[in-house]
Design a protein around this motif. Sequence first.
Motif, PDB file in Angstrom:
ATOM      1  N   VAL A  44      31.778   7.982  39.071  1.00  8.71           N
ATOM      2  CA  VAL A  44      31.597   8.189  38.255  1.00  8.71           C
ATOM      3  C   VAL A  44      31.570   9.136  37.773  1.00  8.71           C
ATOM      4  CG1 VAL A  44      31.086   6.936  35.959  1.00  8.71           C
ATOM      5  CG2 VAL A  44      31.279   5.764  37.760  1.00  8.71           C
ATOM      6  N   ARG A  45      31.179  10.014  37.943  1.00 12.30           N
ATOM      7  CA  ARG A  45      30.284  10.981  36.803  1.00 12.30           C
ATOM      8  C   ARG A  45      31.290  12.046  37.705  1.00 12.30           C
ATOM      9  NH1 ARG A  45      27.002  14.859  39.796  1.00 12.30           N
ATOM     10  NH2 ARG A  45      25.841  16.133  38.734  1.00 12.30           N
ATOM     11  N   PRO A  98      31.604   5.031  19.044  1.00 13.27           N
ATOM     12  CA  PRO A  98      31.278   5.702  17.947  1.00 13.27           C
ATOM     13  C   PRO A  98      30.444   5.991  17.313  1.00 13.27           C
ATOM     14  CG  PRO A  98      31.838   2.746  18.121  1.00 13.27           C
ATOM     15  CD  PRO A  98      31.774   2.983  18.869  1.00 13.27           C
ATOM     16  N   GLU A  99      29.446   5.135  17.296  1.00 11.11           N
ATOM     17  CA  GLU A  99      28.472   5.290  16.539  1.00 11.11           C
ATOM     18  C   GLU A  99      28.047   6.623  17.846  1.00 11.11           C
ATOM     19  OE1 GLU A  99      28.256   1.981  17.578  1.00 11.11           O
ATOM     20  OE2 GLU A  99      29.474   1.978  15.705  1.00 11.11           O
ATOM     21  N   ARG A 100      27.596   7.019  18.627  1.00  8.46           N
ATOM     22  CA  ARG A 100      27.530   8.130  19.679  1.00  8.46           C
ATOM     23  C   ARG A 100      26.608   7.492  20.278  1.00  8.46           C
ATOM     24  NH1 ARG A 100      30.018  13.836  17.345  1.00  8.46           N
ATOM     25  NH2 ARG A 100      32.366  12.735  17.209  1.00  8.46           N
ATOM     26  N   SER A 101      25.527   6.723  20.070  1.00  8.99           N
ATOM     27  CA  SER A 101      24.293   6.197  20.655  1.00  8.99           C
ATOM     28  C   SER A 101      23.651   6.491  22.088  1.00  8.99           C
ATOM     29  CB  SER A 101      23.774   4.802  20.351  1.00  8.99           C
ATOM     30  OG  SER A 101      24.871   3.398  20.781  1.00  8.99           O
ATOM     31  N   ASN A 102      24.271   7.033  22.449  1.00  9.18           N
ATOM     32  CA  ASN A 102      24.152   7.258  23.611  1.00  9.18           C
ATOM     33  C   ASN A 102      25.268   8.854  24.383  1.00  9.18           C
ATOM     34  OD1 ASN A 102      22.320   6.151  26.334  1.00  9.18           O
ATOM     35  ND2 ASN A 102      24.502   5.863  27.250  1.00  9.18           N
ATOM     36  N   ARG A 103      24.865   9.193  23.578  1.00  8.53           N
ATOM     37  CA  ARG A 103      25.763  10.974  23.994  1.00  8.53           C
ATOM     38  C   ARG A 103      24.757  11.613  25.089  1.00  8.53           C
ATOM     39  NH1 ARG A 103      30.643  11.516  20.982  1.00  8.53           N
ATOM     40  NH2 ARG A 103      31.414   9.243  21.219  1.00  8.53           N
ATOM     41  N   GLU A 104      23.612  11.494  24.655  1.00 10.21           N
ATOM     42  CA  GLU A 104      22.672  12.558  25.227  1.00 10.21           C
ATOM     43  C   GLU A 104      22.132  11.395  26.444  1.00 10.21           C
ATOM     44  OE1 GLU A 104      18.152  13.859  24.333  1.00 10.21           O
ATOM     45  OE2 GLU A 104      18.966  13.241  22.655  1.00 10.21           O
ATOM     46  N   ALA A 105      22.112  10.368  26.317  1.00 11.85           N
ATOM     47  CA  ALA A 105      21.537  10.360  28.005  1.00 11.85           C
ATOM     48  C   ALA A 105      23.203  10.408  28.919  1.00 11.85           C
ATOM     49  CB  ALA A 105      21.286   8.557  27.364  1.00 11.85           C
ATOM     50  N   LEU A 106      24.195   9.659  28.189  1.00  8.21           N
ATOM     51  CA  LEU A 106      25.881   9.886  28.985  1.00  8.21           C
ATOM     52  C   LEU A 106      25.574  12.070  29.476  1.00  8.21           C
ATOM     53  CD1 LEU A 106      28.223   8.867  29.849  1.00  8.21           C
ATOM     54  CD2 LEU A 106      29.267   9.396  28.343  1.00  8.21           C
ATOM     55  N   TYR A 107      25.410  12.267  28.541  1.00  4.18           N
ATOM     56  CA  TYR A 107      25.189  13.688  29.060  1.00  4.18           C
ATOM     57  C   TYR A 107      24.559  14.426  30.380  1.00  4.18           C
ATOM     58  CZ  TYR A 107      29.271  14.630  25.592  1.00  4.18           C
ATOM     59  OH  TYR A 107      30.188  14.964  24.502  1.00  4.18           O
ATOM     60  N   ASN A 108      23.372  13.790  29.804  1.00  7.52           N
ATOM     61  CA  ASN A 108      22.361  14.038  30.683  1.00  7.52           C
ATOM     62  C   ASN A 108      22.408  13.289  32.237  1.00  7.52           C
ATOM     63  OD1 ASN A 108      18.975  14.392  31.668  1.00  7.52           O
ATOM     64  ND2 ASN A 108      18.912  12.839  31.842  1.00  7.52           N
ATOM     65  N   PHE A 109      23.068  12.679  32.659  1.00 15.26           N
ATOM     66  CA  PHE A 109      23.876  11.508  33.530  1.00 15.26           C
ATOM     67  C   PHE A 109      24.969  12.586  34.051  1.00 15.26           C
ATOM     68  CE2 PHE A 109      27.845   9.283  35.344  1.00 15.26           C
ATOM     69  CZ  PHE A 109      26.939   8.568  36.294  1.00 15.26           C
ATOM     70  N   LEU A 110      25.741  12.971  33.765  1.00 17.88           N
ATOM     71  CA  LEU A 110      27.383  13.892  33.867  1.00 17.88           C
ATOM     72  C   LEU A 110      26.236  15.402  34.435  1.00 17.88           C
ATOM     73  CD1 LEU A 110      29.879  13.559  30.711  1.00 17.88           C
ATOM     74  CD2 LEU A 110      29.974  12.846  33.283  1.00 17.88           C
ATOM     75  N   VAL A 111      25.378  15.592  34.036  1.00 17.04           N
ATOM     76  CA  VAL A 111      24.389  17.097  33.937  1.00 17.04           C
ATOM     77  C   VAL A 111      23.561  16.676  35.556  1.00 17.04           C
ATOM     78  CG1 VAL A 111      22.548  18.903  33.824  1.00 17.04           C
ATOM     79  CG2 VAL A 111      24.188  18.026  31.782  1.00 17.04           C
ATOM     80  N   THR A 112      23.179  15.694  35.954  1.00 14.65           N
ATOM     81  CA  THR A 112      21.865  15.233  36.814  1.00 14.65           C
ATOM     82  C   THR A 112      22.036  14.255  37.487  1.00 14.65           C
ATOM     83  OG1 THR A 112      20.792  13.333  35.871  1.00 14.65           O
ATOM     84  CG2 THR A 112      20.011  16.415  35.227  1.00 14.65           C
ATOM     85  N   GLY A 113      23.121  13.600  36.966  1.00 14.51           N
ATOM     86  CA  GLY A 113      23.647  12.488  38.160  1.00 14.51           C
ATOM     87  C   GLY A 113      23.119  10.891  37.792  1.00 14.51           C
ATOM     88  N   ASN A 114      21.945  11.191  37.448  1.00 15.32           N
ATOM     89  CA  ASN A 114      20.937  10.385  37.136  1.00 15.32           C
ATOM     90  C   ASN A 114      21.164   9.854  35.991  1.00 15.32           C
ATOM     91  OD1 ASN A 114      20.159   9.987  39.860  1.00 15.32           O
ATOM     92  ND2 ASN A 114      18.939  12.391  38.911  1.00 15.32           N
TER      93      ASN A 114
END
Length: 121
Positions: free
Chosen positions: A81-82, A105-121
Motif C-alpha cells: 500500500v505504501r 473528503p473531510e480530510r480527517s485522517n490526512r496527518e495519519a495517512l501522510y505519517n504512514f507514507l513517511v514511516t510505514g507505520n
Amino acid sequence: MRSWLVLVLAVVVSCSAQHYNRYDNFNADSIIQNDRVLLAYYKCVMDKGPCTKDGKNFKRVLPETLSTACGRCSAMQKLVVRKLLLGIRSKSEPRFLELLDKYDPERSNREALYNFLVTGN
C-alpha cells in the motif's frame, strides 16, 4: 501518469487483511507498468468507468484503508500500500489529492495517512 491509477487500486486490494489475504503477494509493479490497466482501475475507483471484480473489491476497501492509514493491513500489505500510494503521488500529485478527497473528503485522517507514507507505520 496513468500508473498512479493502478497504484490506487493496488492499495485497495492490498488492504484489509482479514478480507483480502489473497493479495498479500500482490505484484503492484505489474499494474504500475501497464498504463491501460492502471487507467481502468483508476476510472473504476473514481466512478468514471466500469469495474472488474478486483476493481470492485478495491473500491470497497479503499475508504477504510485511507481512513485508518492501513490500520488493518498485514505487514506485507502495508509495504504494498505504501509503495503504491507513494508511486501515485510521485506520478501525479493532483490526481493523488483527488483520490484522497473522494475517499476522505473531510480530510480527517490526512496527518495519519501522510505519517504512514513517511514511516510505514
